[in-house]
Motif scaffolding. Sequence first.
Motif, PDB file in Angstrom:
ATOM      1  N   TRP A   4      24.426   2.491   7.803  1.00 33.49           N
ATOM      2  CA  TRP A   4      24.790   1.192   8.355  1.00 33.49           C
ATOM      3  C   TRP A   4      24.792   1.214   9.876  1.00 33.49           C
ATOM      4  CZ3 TRP A   4      25.116  -3.765   8.095  1.00 33.49           C
ATOM      5  CH2 TRP A   4      25.973  -4.473   8.936  1.00 33.49           C
ATOM      6  N   THR A   5      25.307   2.271  10.472  1.00 34.35           N
ATOM      7  CA  THR A   5      25.325   2.379  11.931  1.00 34.35           C
ATOM      8  C   THR A   5      23.907   2.447  12.494  1.00 34.35           C
ATOM      9  OG1 THR A   5      27.441   3.558  11.826  1.00 34.35           O
ATOM     10  CG2 THR A   5      26.193   3.727  13.873  1.00 34.35           C
ATOM     11  N   ALA A   6      23.040   3.203  11.841  1.00 32.89           N
ATOM     12  CA  ALA A   6      21.653   3.310  12.313  1.00 32.89           C
ATOM     13  C   ALA A   6      20.933   1.972  12.207  1.00 32.89           C
ATOM     14  CB  ALA A   6      20.915   4.374  11.506  1.00 32.89           C
ATOM     15  N   ALA A   7      21.142   1.256  11.099  1.00 38.38           N
ATOM     16  CA  ALA A   7      20.493  -0.046  10.927  1.00 38.38           C
ATOM     17  C   ALA A   7      21.018  -1.067  11.931  1.00 38.38           C
ATOM     18  CB  ALA A   7      20.713  -0.544   9.503  1.00 38.38           C
ATOM     19  N   LYS A   8      22.324  -1.043  12.186  1.00 40.13           N
ATOM     20  CA  LYS A   8      22.903  -1.987  13.144  1.00 40.13           C
ATOM     21  C   LYS A   8      22.423  -1.723  14.557  1.00 40.13           C
ATOM     22  CE  LYS A   8      27.190  -1.557  14.278  1.00 40.13           C
ATOM     23  NZ  LYS A   8      28.687  -1.530  14.272  1.00 40.13           N
ATOM     24  N   HIS A   9      22.321  -0.450  14.946  1.00 35.93           N
ATOM     25  CA  HIS A   9      21.842  -0.112  16.285  1.00 35.93           C
ATOM     26  C   HIS A   9      20.360  -0.421  16.457  1.00 35.93           C
ATOM     27  CE1 HIS A   9      25.269   2.893  17.383  1.00 35.93           C
ATOM     28  NE2 HIS A   9      25.700   1.681  17.105  1.00 35.93           N
ATOM     29  N   THR A  10      19.627  -0.481  15.341  1.00 37.58           N
ATOM     30  CA  THR A  10      18.191  -0.746  15.415  1.00 37.58           C
ATOM     31  C   THR A  10      17.884  -2.234  15.423  1.00 37.58           C
ATOM     32  OG1 THR A  10      17.767   1.325  14.232  1.00 37.58           O
ATOM     33  CG2 THR A  10      15.964  -0.286  14.330  1.00 37.58           C
ATOM     34  N   TYR A  11      18.561  -3.015  14.593  1.00 37.43           N
ATOM     35  CA  TYR A  11      18.206  -4.423  14.403  1.00 37.43           C
ATOM     36  C   TYR A  11      19.227  -5.404  14.983  1.00 37.43           C
ATOM     37  CZ  TYR A  11      14.981  -2.299  11.070  1.00 37.43           C
ATOM     38  OH  TYR A  11      14.011  -1.524  10.496  1.00 37.43           O
ATOM     39  N   ARG A  12      20.487  -5.015  15.109  1.00 36.03           N
ATOM     40  CA  ARG A  12      21.505  -5.937  15.595  1.00 36.03           C
ATOM     41  C   ARG A  12      22.381  -5.235  16.633  1.00 36.03           C
ATOM     42  NH1 ARG A  12      24.566  -9.124  10.931  1.00 36.03           N
ATOM     43  NH2 ARG A  12      25.284 -10.182  12.825  1.00 36.03           N
ATOM     44  N   LYS A  13      21.807  -5.024  17.782  1.00 36.89           N
ATOM     45  CA  LYS A  13      22.536  -4.341  18.841  1.00 36.89           C
ATOM     46  C   LYS A  13      23.528  -5.290  19.505  1.00 36.89           C
ATOM     47  CE  LYS A  13      18.658  -1.310  19.970  1.00 36.89           C
ATOM     48  NZ  LYS A  13      17.704  -0.904  21.025  1.00 36.89           N
ATOM     49  N   THR A  14      24.664  -4.751  19.857  1.00 32.18           N
ATOM     50  CA  THR A  14      25.621  -5.513  20.642  1.00 32.18           C
ATOM     51  C   THR A  14      25.273  -5.393  22.127  1.00 32.18           C
ATOM     52  OG1 THR A  14      27.134  -3.622  20.826  1.00 32.18           O
ATOM     53  CG2 THR A  14      27.411  -5.094  18.929  1.00 32.18           C
ATOM     54  N   LEU A  15      25.926  -6.222  22.940  1.00 36.33           N
ATOM     55  CA  LEU A  15      25.674  -6.165  24.387  1.00 36.33           C
ATOM     56  C   LEU A  15      26.076  -4.813  24.953  1.00 36.33           C
ATOM     57  CD1 LEU A  15      24.859  -7.574  27.000  1.00 36.33           C
ATOM     58  CD2 LEU A  15      27.201  -8.456  27.162  1.00 36.33           C
ATOM     59  N   LEU A  16      27.170  -4.254  24.471  1.00 34.47           N
ATOM     60  CA  LEU A  16      27.613  -2.941  24.935  1.00 34.47           C
ATOM     61  C   LEU A  16      26.576  -1.865  24.619  1.00 34.47           C
ATOM     62  CD1 LEU A  16      29.766  -1.033  26.084  1.00 34.47           C
ATOM     63  CD2 LEU A  16      30.775  -0.930  23.807  1.00 34.47           C
ATOM     64  N   GLU A  17      26.016  -1.897  23.422  1.00 38.34           N
ATOM     65  CA  GLU A  17      25.013  -0.898  23.033  1.00 38.34           C
ATOM     66  C   GLU A  17      23.738  -1.043  23.863  1.00 38.34           C
ATOM     67  OE1 GLU A  17      26.462  -0.696  18.358  1.00 38.34           O
ATOM     68  OE2 GLU A  17      24.641  -1.765  18.915  1.00 38.34           O
ATOM     69  N   GLU A  18      23.349  -2.279  24.178  1.00 33.97           N
ATOM     70  CA  GLU A  18      22.163  -2.481  25.011  1.00 33.97           C
ATOM     71  C   GLU A  18      22.384  -1.937  26.417  1.00 33.97           C
ATOM     72  OE1 GLU A  18      21.215  -6.583  24.931  1.00 33.97           O
ATOM     73  OE2 GLU A  18      20.524  -6.572  22.845  1.00 33.97           O
ATOM     74  N   VAL A  19      23.582  -2.165  26.965  1.00 38.89           N
ATOM     75  CA  VAL A  19      23.891  -1.650  28.305  1.00 38.89           C
ATOM     76  C   VAL A  19      23.905  -0.122  28.299  1.00 38.89           C
ATOM     77  CG1 VAL A  19      25.684  -1.523  30.075  1.00 38.89           C
ATOM     78  CG2 VAL A  19      25.142  -3.708  28.994  1.00 38.89           C
ATOM     79  N   GLN A  20      24.468   0.471  27.239  1.00 34.46           N
ATOM     80  CA  GLN A  20      24.503   1.929  27.152  1.00 34.46           C
ATOM     81  C   GLN A  20      23.095   2.510  27.075  1.00 34.46           C
ATOM     82  OE1 GLN A  20      27.018   2.536  23.739  1.00 34.46           O
ATOM     83  NE2 GLN A  20      28.871   2.720  24.978  1.00 34.46           N
ATOM     84  N   GLU A  21      22.205   1.867  26.331  1.00 34.73           N
ATOM     85  CA  GLU A  21      20.821   2.352  26.247  1.00 34.73           C
ATOM     86  C   GLU A  21      20.116   2.236  27.598  1.00 34.73           C
ATOM     87  OE1 GLU A  21      18.615   0.573  23.154  1.00 34.73           O
ATOM     88  OE2 GLU A  21      19.823   1.443  21.535  1.00 34.73           O
ATOM     89  N   LEU A  22      20.363   1.133  28.313  1.00 36.52           N
ATOM     90  CA  LEU A  22      19.751   0.985  29.635  1.00 36.52           C
ATOM     91  C   LEU A  22      20.258   2.053  30.598  1.00 36.52           C
ATOM     92  CD1 LEU A  22      19.817  -2.904  30.075  1.00 36.52           C
ATOM     93  CD2 LEU A  22      17.826  -1.456  29.682  1.00 36.52           C
ATOM     94  N   GLU A  23      21.543   2.373  30.518  1.00 39.23           N
ATOM     95  CA  GLU A  23      22.086   3.418  31.382  1.00 39.23           C
ATOM     96  C   GLU A  23      21.484   4.775  31.054  1.00 39.23           C
ATOM     97  OE1 GLU A  23      26.278   3.266  30.943  1.00 39.23           O
ATOM     98  OE2 GLU A  23      26.531   1.588  32.327  1.00 39.23           O
ATOM     99  N   MET A  24      21.287   5.052  29.773  1.00 40.20           N
ATOM    100  CA  MET A  24      20.671   6.319  29.385  1.00 40.20           C
ATOM    101  C   MET A  24      19.239   6.403  29.885  1.00 40.20           C
ATOM    102  SD  MET A  24      22.153   6.811  25.510  1.00 40.20           S
ATOM    103  CE  MET A  24      21.136   8.270  25.275  1.00 40.20           C
TER     104      MET A  24
END
Length: 209
Positions: free
Chosen positions: A110-130
């Motif tokens: 569930w976590t993998a599917a959510k991070h792939t298809y339904r990212k939150t704003l926090l997760e998008e910012v974290q990916e950009l920082e990485m």
Amino acid sequence: MKVLEHDAVFTNGQGIDYLFVGNIVYTYVVVTVCLKAGLETTAWTRFSHLAVWGSMLLWLVFFGIYSAIWPTFPMAPDMLGQAGMVLRCGYFWFGLFLVPTACLVKDVAWTAAKHTYRKTLLEEVQELEMKTRELGKAMLRDSNGKSVNERDHLLKRLGRKTPPSLFRAHSVQQSVSHGYAFSQEEHGVVSQSEVVRSYDTTKRRTEIE
């Protein structure tokens, strides 16, 4: 429980009892809960690693000590040797891999599917920082073969293309656009006190102009 239904006896003559099964189950619970907490952690710091992996290690250390304190301390005589029995059991190590995996496979999916298809704003910012960190670590080589990062490389190219006159004190302030409109630099070209004193606050704006 299925693997322990035959009540096998260990080589030292001890048999399987409720303490043996309870210690195994409790160890599985500790490991599963710690891994679940790790899945829910959004930012891994040294304290996060200490809490997750340290909790597992702390339980094993406590289990080993608590199983060996009798008769030095008059407490928990039934726990004597339990840690050795559990850690020598092959079924325990098999279940230690199987039980947490079976419990958390749905959460991981569930976590993998959510991070792939339904990212939150926090997760998008974290990916950009990485991604920014990875780009910042990209190394280049200068003419002398020394490694420099991308910013240093661009600054050197700018220095080669900029005329020497632009590096004078008064020219740099006019040609290079940076900082804020009202600088708070203490040792700038124009001090703050001179800027404040250049205006007469006792007069109206029309009179100053």
